[in-house]
Design an enzyme around this catalytic site. Structure first.
Site, PDB file in Angstrom:
ATOM      1  N   THR A  46       4.031  20.066   3.891  1.00  0.00           N
ATOM      2  CA  THR A  46       5.066  19.195   3.342  1.00  0.00           C
ATOM      3  C   THR A  46       6.383  19.506   4.028  1.00  0.00           C
ATOM      4  O   THR A  46       6.446  20.335   4.939  1.00  0.00           O
ATOM      5  CB  THR A  46       5.216  19.394   1.820  1.00  0.00           C
ATOM      6  OG1 THR A  46       5.902  20.637   1.571  1.00  0.00           O
ATOM      7  CG2 THR A  46       3.854  19.436   1.130  1.00  0.00           C
ATOM      8  N   CYS A  47       7.443  18.872   3.552  1.00  0.00           N
ATOM      9  CA  CYS A  47       8.741  19.051   4.199  1.00  0.00           C
ATOM     10  C   CYS A  47       9.323  20.440   3.992  1.00  0.00           C
ATOM     11  O   CYS A  47      10.222  20.848   4.720  1.00  0.00           O
ATOM     12  CB  CYS A  47       9.730  17.999   3.701  1.00  0.00           C
ATOM     13  SG  CYS A  47       9.936  17.999   1.915  1.00  0.00           S
ATOM     14  N   ARG A  49       7.098  23.318   3.085  1.00  0.00           N
ATOM     15  CA  ARG A  49       6.083  24.374   3.057  1.00  0.00           C
ATOM     16  C   ARG A  49       4.882  24.028   3.927  1.00  0.00           C
ATOM     17  O   ARG A  49       4.584  22.852   4.183  1.00  0.00           O
ATOM     18  CB  ARG A  49       5.618  24.658   1.631  1.00  0.00           C
ATOM     19  CG  ARG A  49       4.758  23.601   0.977  1.00  0.00           C
ATOM     20  CD  ARG A  49       4.322  24.030  -0.419  1.00  0.00           C
ATOM     21  NE  ARG A  49       5.457  24.415  -1.231  1.00  0.00           N
ATOM     22  CZ  ARG A  49       5.756  25.678  -1.553  1.00  0.00           C
ATOM     23  NH1 ARG A  49       4.976  26.652  -1.147  1.00  0.00           N
ATOM     24  NH2 ARG A  49       6.818  25.950  -2.272  1.00  0.00           N
ATOM     25  N   SER A 111       9.126  24.255  -5.318  1.00  0.00           N
ATOM     26  CA  SER A 111       9.761  23.327  -4.392  1.00  0.00           C
ATOM     27  C   SER A 111      11.250  23.601  -4.256  1.00  0.00           C
ATOM     28  O   SER A 111      11.853  24.302  -5.075  1.00  0.00           O
ATOM     29  CB  SER A 111       9.548  21.884  -4.869  1.00  0.00           C
ATOM     30  OG  SER A 111       8.179  21.567  -4.927  1.00  0.00           O
ATOM     31  N   GLN A 122       0.866  15.131  -2.851  1.00  0.00           N
ATOM     32  CA  GLN A 122       0.578  15.769  -1.569  1.00  0.00           C
ATOM     33  C   GLN A 122      -0.588  16.750  -1.692  1.00  0.00           C
ATOM     34  O   GLN A 122      -1.411  16.870  -0.785  1.00  0.00           O
ATOM     35  CB  GLN A 122       1.835  16.474  -1.054  1.00  0.00           C
ATOM     36  CG  GLN A 122       2.926  15.493  -0.651  1.00  0.00           C
ATOM     37  CD  GLN A 122       4.286  16.148  -0.512  1.00  0.00           C
ATOM     38  OE1 GLN A 122       4.552  17.215  -1.080  1.00  0.00           O
ATOM     39  NE2 GLN A 122       5.180  15.518   0.237  1.00  0.00           N
ATOM     40  N   THR A 192       6.810   3.282   6.039  1.00  0.00           N
ATOM     41  CA  THR A 192       6.121   2.464   5.026  1.00  0.00           C
ATOM     42  C   THR A 192       5.127   3.278   4.195  1.00  0.00           C
ATOM     43  O   THR A 192       4.284   2.713   3.518  1.00  0.00           O
ATOM     44  CB  THR A 192       5.359   1.309   5.710  1.00  0.00           C
ATOM     45  OG1 THR A 192       4.457   1.859   6.682  1.00  0.00           O
ATOM     46  CG2 THR A 192       6.311   0.347   6.380  1.00  0.00           C
ATOM     47  N   TYR A 195       6.644   8.255   0.910  1.00  0.00           N
ATOM     48  CA  TYR A 195       8.070   8.538   0.762  1.00  0.00           C
ATOM     49  C   TYR A 195       8.893   7.250   0.815  1.00  0.00           C
ATOM     50  O   TYR A 195       9.932   7.143   0.158  1.00  0.00           O
ATOM     51  CB  TYR A 195       8.533   9.507   1.858  1.00  0.00           C
ATOM     52  CG  TYR A 195       8.644  10.933   1.371  1.00  0.00           C
ATOM     53  CD1 TYR A 195       9.744  11.346   0.626  1.00  0.00           C
ATOM     54  CD2 TYR A 195       7.651  11.858   1.635  1.00  0.00           C
ATOM     55  CE1 TYR A 195       9.843  12.651   0.171  1.00  0.00           C
ATOM     56  CE2 TYR A 195       7.740  13.157   1.184  1.00  0.00           C
ATOM     57  CZ  TYR A 195       8.842  13.550   0.452  1.00  0.00           C
ATOM     58  OH  TYR A 195       8.938  14.839  -0.010  1.00  0.00           O
ATOM     59  N   ALA A 196       8.435   6.284   1.602  1.00  0.00           N
ATOM     60  CA  ALA A 196       9.151   5.004   1.657  1.00  0.00           C
ATOM     61  C   ALA A 196       9.120   4.321   0.298  1.00  0.00           C
ATOM     62  O   ALA A 196      10.119   3.757  -0.155  1.00  0.00           O
ATOM     63  CB  ALA A 196       8.539   4.110   2.722  1.00  0.00           C
TER      64      ALA A 196
END
Length: 444
Positions: A46-47, A49, A111, A122, A192, A195-196
């Site tokens: 993930t962003c 970890r 997080s 995720q 898309t 997260y979008a």
């Protein structure tokens, strides 16, 4: 046995985490296919970890050590990360701490923004990917399914889940000081995926109505049709940039989708805005850092966003951690009960075999009846009930060895103990955390 290799925002640089998000998709499959020790692997990137959950077939310390080294070298080579830096940043968890950690991670307790919404999805997608690639195992399946169940409980039963916080929301909160009127703001959304969709929902909560979407992979038209947005074609990208107050990138593309040349080109478009905020939520980064040097442009990326994470809501977090601790304890108890299953099965088989032999003897001399046989089978079942229950209780207390010893001593069923999967302890401290150096020293 299960182990977890973890590098996260607390012990690894953002640059390292970004590298680890690229090129590691096939590593798990290669590890399971070629390693003598790794029987299953689930990778969560993930962003903030990077984690590899491995099912190690070899319980000996040397086997764990080699599996950890193989994984570190494989992930380092695939991502282009320095293996030495990766080793220094990785923490290795073994035994019970693996479940404790994953349950906390999936519930958003580890997080950058405690209680974030995205991490649970995720975790589920990491397991789905492992299933598709054929790298999961029965133990990893049980672990991840229980983690997802726990995260749902946290969301529905604690204030932490009700907060609904996320990195997207934090990014837009930080953008508040740059926005005069959200309703009048023109936004270009690049991406898309999940997260979008989360970003779009947060923008609409703030009253933004003028939103266009661009997809580097060409999915903008389909996404826009579903979400009621205006799609941007590839040849209209620069013009769309020129007419946007805010550009939010959240693409899964592994290459930069916005750089300084795009913004310089957009300034030549008639009526182009002179100032714009660029929010980069992509990992790997979607925006070249050089964008910050373009006149009138301001860049807000994940590294900057992470520095402004709010303080924890202590009461909600406390409730969530208590729930996670209970779930982890129950998971460990269930695993412990499963450990004594071979002994219980062996004991039941032994007694019913004796009964069958006695019934056969009685039938041969004509002294048996169907009613008597049913009564005897019922009696054996009743006799077995108490020791079976007691065996599970002892296992939950960490006394499984006593169960196997009793079965072997009293009934001579040594095969039950032999069939048990014995996990030898790797070098670890009281928390179950080990270092790569400790693994290497043990292997030597």
């Amino acid at each position: 046995m299960l182990i977890c290799l973890t590098a996260n925002h607390r012990n690894a640089s953002f640059d390292l985490l970004e590298k680890l998000s690229v090129g590691t998709a096939d590593v798990a499959k290669n590890l399971v296919g070629t390693s003598d020790f790794v029987q299953g692997a689930v990778v969560l990137a993930t962003c903030n970890r990077f984690e590899a959950y491995l099912d190690i077939d070899e319980p000996l310390t040397a086997g764990v050590s080699l599996a950890v080294e193989e994984a570190a070298e494989s992930f380092g080579a695939a991502s282009g990360a320095d293996v030495g830096e990766l080793r220094d940043s990785l923490t290795v968890l073994c035994g019970d701490t693996v479940a404790d950690h994953l349950f906390a991670v999936s519930s958003g307790l580890e997080s950058v923004v405690v209680g974030e919404d995205e991490i649970a999805g995720q975790v589920r997608r990491a397991l789905t990917t492992a299933r598709v690639e054929g790298t999961t195992s029965s133990d990893l399946e049980r672990l991840f399914q229980r983690a997802s169940h726990t995260s749902r409980d946290v969301k529905t039963k604690t204030g932490l889940g009700g907060a609904g916080r996320s990195l997207v929301r934090l990014a837009l909160d930080l953008a508040e000081s740059r926005v005069t009127d959200w309703a009048a703001t023109r936004v270009l959304l690049v991406g898309t995926g999940q997260y979008a969709r989360v970003t779009l929902a947060n923008l609409r909560e703030r009253g933004v109505t003028d939103i266009r979407v661009f997809s580097p992979s060409g999915r903008a038209v389909v996404f826009a049709a579903k979400q009621g947005l205006e799609p941007v074609a590839a040849d209209g990208y620069v013009e769309a940039l020129a007419g946007s107050d805010i550009v939010i990138t959240c693409s899964t593309a592994e290459t930069v989708v916005l750089d300084a040349s795009h913004l310089h080109a957009s300034t030549a478009v008639p009526g182009a805005f002179t100032r714009r905020l660029v929010i980069d939520l992509g990992l790997p980064r979607n925006v070249d850092p050089g964008v910050a040097g373009v006149a009138g442009a301001e860049l807000l990326d994940l590294e900057t966003i992470s520095l402004h994470a709010p303080l924890d809501e202590l009461n909600a977090e406390s409730d969530a951690r208590a729930l996670v601790d209970r779930a982890a304890a129950e998971y460990r108890a269930g695993k412990a009960e499963a450990e004594v299953t071979p002994a219980v099965v062996a004991l039941r088989a032994h007694l019913f075999d004796l009964l069958d032999a006695e019934i056969a003897r009685s039938q041969s001399n004509g002294s048996s009846s169907e009613q008597t046989e049913r009564a005897l089978r019922h009696l054996v079942g009743v006799i077995l009930h108490s020791p079976s229950v007691r065996a599970r209780e002892l296992a939950r207390e960490g006394r499984a060895d006593e169960v196997f010893a009793a079965v072997e001593t009293l009934f001579g069923l040594g095969g039950a103990a032999a069939s048990r999967a014995a996990d030898a302890a790797a070098p670890h401290d009281a928390s179950g955390t080990v270092s790569l150096d400790a693994h290497r020293r043990a292997h030597r």
